[in-house]
Enzyme design. Sequence first.
Site, PDB file in Angstrom:
ATOM      1  N   GLU B 210       0.845  -1.184   0.000  1.00  7.98           N
ATOM      2  CA  GLU B 210       0.000   0.000   0.000  1.00  7.98           C
ATOM      3  C   GLU B 210       0.882   1.236   0.000  1.00  7.98           C
ATOM      4  O   GLU B 210       2.082   1.154   0.276  1.00  7.98           O
ATOM      5  CB  GLU B 210      -0.990  -0.008   1.164  1.00  7.98           C
ATOM      6  N   HIS B 247      -3.746   3.370   8.427  1.00 11.84           N
ATOM      7  CA  HIS B 247      -2.478   2.762   8.802  1.00 11.84           C
ATOM      8  C   HIS B 247      -1.461   3.876   8.976  1.00 11.84           C
ATOM      9  O   HIS B 247      -1.370   4.788   8.161  1.00 11.84           O
ATOM     10  CB  HIS B 247      -1.976   1.818   7.713  1.00 11.84           C
TER      11      HIS B 247
END
Lengths: 374, 297
Positions: B210, B247
């Site tokens: 990601e 995150h």
Amino acid sequence: MNFVEHAGKRMLEENGLPVPSGIPCSTVEEVETAAGRLGPCVIKAQVATGKRGKAGGIKLSNSVPEARENAMGILGMEIDGLPVERVLVEEQVRFTSEFYLSIFNDAATKSPLILFSAAGGMDIEESAATAPELMRQMPVDIRKGINRPAVHELLDGLDLFGSEEHIVEFIADLYTAYRSSDAELIEINPLGLLEDGRVIALDCKFILDDQSAYRQESLAEGGTPERLTPLEQRARDLGLKYIELPGEVGILANGAGLTMATMDAVTHYGGSPANFLEIGGDAYTKGRDALEIVLANPSVKSLLVNFCGAFARTDIMTQGLLEAWKELKPTIPVFFTIHGTGEEEAKKLVQGELEITPFDFMDDAVTAAVEAAA
Amino acid sequence: MIPNAAHKILVQGMTGRQGTFWTEQMIACGSNVVGGVNPKKAGTSHLGLPVYGSAHQALREAGFDIAVMFIPPAGAKVAAIDAIEAGAKMLVCLTEHIPIQDVLEIMAAARANGTRVVGPNTAGIVVPGECFVGIMPAFNENVFQPGNVGIVSRSGSLGTLVSLQLVQHGIGQSVFYGVGGDSVIGTSSRDALEFLDRDPRTEAVVLCGEIGGTAEEEAAEYAAAMSKPVVAFVAGRTAPKDKKMGHAGAIVTGDKGTYKSKKTALEQAGVEVVAVPSQIGTAVIRSRDVNLNAAAS
């Protein structure tokens, strides 16, 4: 969480580090009073960006009328997209040299890392590239703490105009401040060298580690809140991470990774996401609040629910969502795809309550949601 | 290090609600759980297993190789260091939101004691048909089937999706290796790629990344020298700039950590980067054919 200069300097001061005398002000009248007290001063825009000087957000003022004029120019200006609502009025400090110093959590060494350069100031990035020998770095063994002989070694060979002892002292104190404030980063640029050989923090960039905010409550009050839309603020108050986006497909997924992947898929199939919303991790029991937030955005034309339960149980997320559905009675079309922990139960719930069969394949749910929003 | 059915597993926080649920799943999937830790319930038993007062006590009385933590952030440092100093070979740290300086202390202790830390904020490791450690739906046969494709993932939810996509294409997994979504983690995507490269069951690898950080760029450097094919998906292509997407690692600032930077690095290393997760299955099949042909010629 970012701290603007004056809030960062207050943290330094509380940790016994030298900073110039200064007074944060939000009106021209306050600036006049402060300038009257401090004498020759600097007016500094208080926004969290490194481009203040070049944007004209920092001005020397040698008299009260000059301070007034500069404050009128700086208060209300916009720097890097950020409105200047406050200035710091600070005493002018005579310095003979500028150094660079930072301490931060370094992912590569998995340690606190100290960076020091003998060539600090506005063009630090440039000087780091052109004169890398002036930039020194040292990881610290966090369980042992800072070791002064190692700091002397770090500075060895740099021309510090005889101020090495003072700099080592400053670095040791800054490390203590870094530890006690749960900093992600403290950057002092420039660290000014005074005529008597002492050093002083002429600027401060301080970022508090968000994951430590729960044990730094009073410190966190001095930080700059993120700029949120009213809906984003409401979500934050409910303990949800929500970001409003300009599209039409509302997205409810669990986990940051899956949610971003769902946004990517919506875009790939020609749609446009209306939001980012994460209900994974500890937030997986908040399906009810999550639906309410997504639907409160008036541009949402269809809803895509993509659950891939690992830790987050899809049955519990679905239960919360269906409760809210019954209460809010939305009229927009909704498309489900549910897999992983609790999926059998979750699918049964959707079929039982809404008479909708979740899609087996994520792409089918995505394309259906995109078409329905078009 | 890849867990196997013989490794003795200690569950810290086993008696809690989540600890109980996931310990049952781990046991059902073949994991050799030898006991749990809860200082307040030392000497009792839970799920038919002994509960110890500390990891040190568990090591003396039962021995263990792998510790897995179901401990909230505020207590995570003490529990992690207990397991590390007791002699854990591997610590799987599931906890999300641990203060980063506590994580740095955990990492320093792990370096001093030779412990392999996975996480924090990892969903764990699954070896389908053999064992699993963590919070993945290892017991769900729509998601996990024994096979020979390895997966490295920063995210548990996205890792679940990718695992599912493979099974939907008739492909099973050798190992699912969750490395964690935090900015400071003990085992990087690059490290996990190396473990799978050395794993004899693994024939191809899916790297599930990601935006944010430089994990994919570093993994690309390793992938360039691998003979096993690697396929990647990087989430966050459409994420707005300068927004933290949950995150800690997933923040895009400037040109570092962007989708473009990661895609370019991976493609230069010979890794196919797919646009949506549903393309992973066919890309893996294609990459293995290419590789098998290359080996035959």
